[in-house]
Design an enzyme around this catalytic site. Structure first.
Site, PDB file in Angstrom:
ATOM      1  CG  HIS A  93      13.204  -8.648 -14.643  1.00  0.00           C
ATOM      2  ND1 HIS A  93      11.952  -8.241 -14.272  1.00  0.00           N
ATOM      3  CD2 HIS A  93      13.874  -7.508 -14.954  1.00  0.00           C
ATOM      4  CE1 HIS A  93      11.868  -6.910 -14.344  1.00  0.00           C
ATOM      5  NE2 HIS A  93      13.018  -6.454 -14.757  1.00  0.00           N
TER       6      HIS A  93
ATOM      7  CG  ASP B 186       9.054  -9.172 -12.899  1.00  0.00           C
ATOM      8  OD1 ASP B 186       9.346  -8.930 -14.092  1.00  0.00           O
ATOM      9  OD2 ASP B 186       9.822  -9.762 -12.142  1.00  0.00           O
ATOM     10  CG  HIS B 187       9.146  -5.107 -17.694  1.00  0.00           C
ATOM     11  ND1 HIS B 187      10.190  -4.886 -16.845  1.00  0.00           N
ATOM     12  CD2 HIS B 187       9.723  -5.336 -18.901  1.00  0.00           C
ATOM     13  CE1 HIS B 187      11.330  -4.957 -17.522  1.00  0.00           C
ATOM     14  NE2 HIS B 187      11.078  -5.236 -18.772  1.00  0.00           N
TER      15      HIS B 187
END
Ligand code: BG6
Length: 498
Positions: free
Chosen positions: A264, A201-202
């Site tokens: 996010h 999950d960047h």
């Protein structure tokens, strides 16, 4: 004197971080956007600042026929367009590019994996053959198949091999709902151990998102206030000016709930609300996040109860430029009911947060690109100023600005100088760039280094991804099959449906 004292007070936790080891990274989906826009620029920056292990090698695996030289040239062009550094120096490119190789192959063809195996084995340096990261930057439907073929061709093994390691990185979205995420988890678990698996999950690689834990647990003044007695509500917003662009095909199947909220926004919410972990070790941090996500009350989407707001953009104007409606975007179904906006209210059923609403909001084609967490404190008692000023007296708020203009600001009230008694909100601000200079590493730089170091702290654990789907699934089900109604459309450039 002050500078010297400040210097003494820096605490460097990172000194205990594991060093990165020489390795090969194989990118599946090498011709895709993620590779050229994020992964290669991140690796190049790491090379420029001497953070990559040496030796290091990238093998791009994709269907299209091309040579390594052609791939390198394409990547350089994209790097010039998408790199984060405005004044990036490309003089290191030739050296970096010598470690880039292309392997043409179909994801479904076993012969292609034999070719890949041969290419991996070709390296002179033993570590490049033994330490391998397989990065799946492909359509999610291909994750399980590629993993199985990697295992069948002997490239991926579950058991530790002496003197080397094999890791698998899986991009988001991880599944489409709880059932498919569980299935994918068990499909992958047949061929990899949880220790080898890095679910990305960047957002977790963003500097400001990582700072949430540092900020909360290293500052006693705020941590004392972090509870239902003092906080009225919390707003988490990720708004984007951009539309879906070239990703219409993917996005139309996904929608804002799956694309942004399940991952996010819930990750940011977990970091803002979790209890202090017993240590900063990966499992301790992730235990607390999972515990928190499990205590989010599943939205009640019964016929009569308020559940969430969804919306879809129609044509409008952004920055004085006309913007097309979602249904007119390339590869989007002209009758699509996919949501490009979600706003929802969540409650956490635990001791600290009981009764405090969390408002999550995200959308495309909104007036601003901005991600922030606003912690709104309770108002003062209704005497003195509050009694007289009523709603015109601002409640205190703390804003964590995740991007852009990264920083933190505290809003409180102050007396306007003068002979009359006027009160108005003022702000105390911390600005990352002013304080630390312009260097803020891209999320993917940090995350790629963590994979090379084998540290899973910033990646999503199996039970965590499943818990997150349990939060959004009821909404998905409530919307499924229900066409959008008139009030759910919003103009591009507005703040979403009414
Ligand atoms: C991605 C989503 O995960 O995050 C995109 O798929 C979204 O739709 C992007 O635009 C936002 O990331 P960032 O880093 O630009 O806030």
């Amino acid at each position: 004197m002050v500078d010297q004292l400040d210097e003494l007070l820096v605490c460097r936790l990172d000194t205990r971080r594991k060093a990165v080891e020489p390795c090969t990274i194989v990118i599946f989906g090498a011709s895709g956007d993620l590779t050229s826009r994020k992964l290669i620029p991140a690796l190049y920056h790491l090379h420029v600042i001497n953070q990559l292990p040496s030796p290091f090698r990238v093998i791009g695996f994709a269907r299209r026929e091309k040579t390594s030289d052609v791939w390198r040239d394409e990547l350089l062009e994209d790097l010039k367009t998408f790199s984060r550094g405005k004044n990036l120096d490309f003089s290191d490119w030739p050296e970096f590019a010598r470690g880039l190789f292309y392997c043409q192959g179909g994801f479904e063809e076993s012969e292609s994996y034999q070719k890949l195996a041969q290419q991996i084995g070709d390296a002179d340096h033993e570590a490049l053959r033994r330490n391998v990261i397989f990065y799946l930057a492909t359509a999610p439907t291909q994750f399980a198949g590629i993993t199985e073929r990697l295992a069948n061709s002997g490239l991926l093994r579950k058991e530790e091999q002496p003197g080397g390691w094999l890791r698998l990185v899986v991009e988001k979205p991880f599944g489409r709902d709880l059932i498919s995420a569980r299935q994918l988890n068990s499909d992958l678990a047949r061929f990899t151990s949880e220790k080898q698996l890095f679910r990305i999950d960047h957002y977790l690689g963003k500097e400001t998102v990582q700072n949430i834990l540092m900020f909360r647990f290293s500052n006693s003044i705020f941590e004392q206030l972090w509870n239902r007695q003092v906080i009225d509500h919390v707003q988490i917003t990720v708004s984007e000016k951009l539309g879906v662009g070239a990703r219409g095909g993917y996005y139309d199947e996904s929608g804002a709930l799956r694309d942004m909220v399940q991952n996010h926004l819930l990750q940011v919410m977990a970091l803002v609300t979790m209890e202090p972990p017993v240590s900063l070790q990966a499992e301790d941090v992730r235990d607390e996040k999972v515990k928190l996500i499990k205590s989010i009350r599943a939205p009640d989407c019964g016929e009569t109860s308020f559940c969430a707001v969804r919306g879809q953009y129609v044509s409008g104007v952004i920055d004085n430029q006309p913007a097309p409606g979602y249904r007119q975007e390339p590869k989007v179904d002209p009758q699509s009911n996919t949501e490009t906006f979600v706003a929802m209210r969540l409650l956490i059923d635990n001791w600290r947060w009981s009764g405090v609403p969390f408002y999550l909001r995200t959308g495309k084609r909104l007036p601003l690109t901005s991600s922030e967490v606003r912690v709104q404190f309770r108002s003062t008692p209704n005497v003195l100023f509050a009694a007289q000023c009523g709603p015109r007296l601002d409640a205190n708020a703390l804003t964590l600005r995740l991007q852009p203009n990264e920083g933190i600001s505290l809003h409180f009230n102050g007396k306007v100088p003068g002979t009359s008694l006027e009160i108005r909100p003022v702000k105390m601000q911390f600005d990352y760039h002013a304080e630390f200079g312009a260097y803020t590493p891209e999320a993917y730089e940090r995350l790629l280094l963590e994979v090379m170091a084998g540290d899973p702290t910033l990646f999503i654990r199996r039970d965590e991804v499943e818990a997150a789907w349990s939060v959004v699934d009821p909404l998905r089900q409530a919307w499924s099959g229900k066409p959008l109604n008139e009030s759910e459309f919003y103009k591009a450039g507005s703040w979403g449906p009414p």
